[in-house]
Design a protein around this motif. Structure first.
Motif, short mmCIF file in Angstrom:
data_model
loop_
_atom_site.label_atom_id
_atom_site.label_comp_id
_atom_site.label_asym_id
_atom_site.label_seq_id
_atom_site.Cartn_x
_atom_site.Cartn_y
_atom_site.Cartn_z
N GLU A 6 -7.33 11.69 17.90
CA GLU A 6 -6.50 12.42 17.20
C GLU A 6 -6.54 11.81 15.69
O GLU A 6 -7.09 10.92 15.29
N LEU A 7 -5.88 12.48 14.93
CA LEU A 7 -5.80 12.22 13.33
C LEU A 7 -4.45 11.67 12.94
O LEU A 7 -3.51 12.16 13.59
N ALA A 8 -4.38 10.70 12.10
CA ALA A 8 -3.17 10.16 11.41
C ALA A 8 -3.53 10.01 10.01
O ALA A 8 -4.58 9.85 9.51
N THR A 9 -2.46 10.46 9.24
CA THR A 9 -2.82 10.36 7.71
C THR A 9 -1.46 9.62 7.15
O THR A 9 -0.11 10.19 7.32
N ILE A 101 4.21 9.91 5.10
CA ILE A 101 3.57 10.00 6.42
C ILE A 101 3.42 11.56 6.57
O ILE A 101 4.14 12.27 6.50
N PHE A 102 2.08 11.76 6.76
CA PHE A 102 1.56 13.32 6.93
C PHE A 102 1.52 13.40 8.40
O PHE A 102 0.37 13.02 8.91
N SER A 105 1.31 16.95 14.38
CA SER A 105 1.86 17.71 15.29
C SER A 105 3.41 17.39 15.48
O SER A 105 4.08 16.34 14.75
N ALA A 106 3.97 18.14 16.19
CA ALA A 106 5.53 18.09 16.31
C ALA A 106 5.88 16.65 16.75
O ALA A 106 6.89 16.12 16.52
N GLU A 107 5.06 16.14 17.71
CA GLU A 107 5.17 14.93 18.22
C GLU A 107 5.06 13.68 17.55
O GLU A 107 5.79 12.76 17.32
N GLN A 108 3.97 14.05 16.36
CA GLN A 108 3.93 12.92 15.58
C GLN A 108 5.07 12.95 14.44
O GLN A 108 5.78 11.90 13.91
N GLU A 109 5.70 14.22 14.20
CA GLU A 109 6.76 14.35 13.36
C GLU A 109 8.00 13.44 14.29
O GLU A 109 8.80 12.78 13.44
#
Length: 318
Positions: A6-9, A101-102, A105-109
């Motif tokens: 996955e990506l995280a920004t 925090i960018f 996905s909805a789960e990351q939010e």
């Protein structure tokens, strides 16, 4: 079978300082410095840092969530920044240096919002947490000379991280010094002498010099992972020897002029424990030998990693 990624920004001020903390962690495949959140295509560093484009300096991380979950990335992100500063980070001011925090996905939010609330309610900071949580947008990689800056220009990077005030802020706000005092008081005389007084234990008469079991070695004071048995070898010196640390961010190197010699001391960053020394006669690709005192270490066997809270390091033994 390909591993899921996955990506995280994250934006945490100067992107030079936001690469190293993530780069050496298990399950992190790539960390790219760049620009995001702005209105101009293909912005340059000069445009961004002069606040002409609305972009943030940020890092984009490709990671394996089953090895290093997003929750752990968030935890590590918070520990690199001042989340109460709305105008930039440390001596870097302006919108391009704000924190954010960018989410992808909805789960990351959801997880990001949850972690922000948890940090605010922890009482660690008396002022409000102002770090933004924003939908991810186009990410433009920065110029090549900015990539992996901590490796390419390590001396300047270290001076910058210290001079900007970031290093002291992290030390003052993210280290558990009270817990450290309690642990230090429980050390054996040899562990105390080595870690607190820069001592050296006897060769061939210490716990791990000839250990053959698979697992990781953590700091006896902080519990932070330091070395893995996958990088351990018999150097014939009578102390545990390794070709590299698990996480270079957790290991500090300092010049040591004691005993009429010029050596490079190795210390753990979180606990500031004396560990040993590093020499340029190792067998690995970097030619290094980390000669470490057993008394500074605690060994966690491979089959106990999950039980002891180090499950994400199981990937080292796949």
């Amino acid at each position: 079978m390909m591993k899921q990624t996955e990506l995280a920004t994250f934006a945490g001020g100067c992107f030079w300082c936001m690469v190293q903390p993530f780069d050496e962690m298990p399950g992190i495949e790539r960390v790219v410095s760049g620009y995001t959140g702005g209105t101009v295509e293909n912005p340059t560093y000069e445009q961004v840092c002069s606040n002409q484009t609305g972009h943030y300096e940020a890092v984009q991380i490709t990671f394996q969530p089953d090895v290093f979950p997003y929750e752990k990335l968030l935890e590590l992100f918070w520990q690199q920044i001042d989340p109460t500063d709305a105008g930039g980070q440390f001596f870097d001011r302006g919108e391009s240096y704000k924190t954010a925090i960018f989410y992808h996905s909805a789960e990351q939010e959801r997880l990001a919002e949850q972690s922000k609330v948890k940090l605010q309610e922890s009482g660690k900071f008396s002022k409000p947490i102002v770090t933004e949580i924003i939908p991810a947008s186009v990410f433009y990689p920065a110029e090549e000379y900015h990539q992996d800056y901590y490796k390419k220009n390590s001396a300047h990077y270290n001076r910058y991280k210290t001079g900007s005030g970031r290093a002291k802020f992290i030390e003052d706000h993210w280290k558990n010094n009270d817990g450290k005092k309690d642990i230090i008081q429980s050390l054996t005389p040899m562990q105390y002498e080595v870690t607190q007084n820069n001592g050296t234990e006897p060769p061939f008469r210490n716990e791990y010099w000839d250990n053959k079991e698979e697992g990781i070695y953590v700091d006896i004071v902080s519990g932070k992972p330091l070395f893995s048995s996958t990088e351990q070898y018999d150097a014939g010196c009578g102390w545990p020897s390794f070709t590299k640390p698990i996480d270079e961010e957790e290991v500090d190197e300092k010049m040591d002029f004691t005993h009429g010699m010029v050596r490079t001391e190795v210390r753990s960053k979180t606990a500031d424990s004396h560990l040993g020394h590093v020499f340029n006669d190792g067998p690995g690709p970097n030619g290094l030998r980390y000669c470490i005192n057993s008394a500074a270490l605690k060994f966690i066997p491979k089959n106990e990693l999950a039980e002891k809270g180090y499950e994400r390091y199981s990937v080292l033994f796949d």
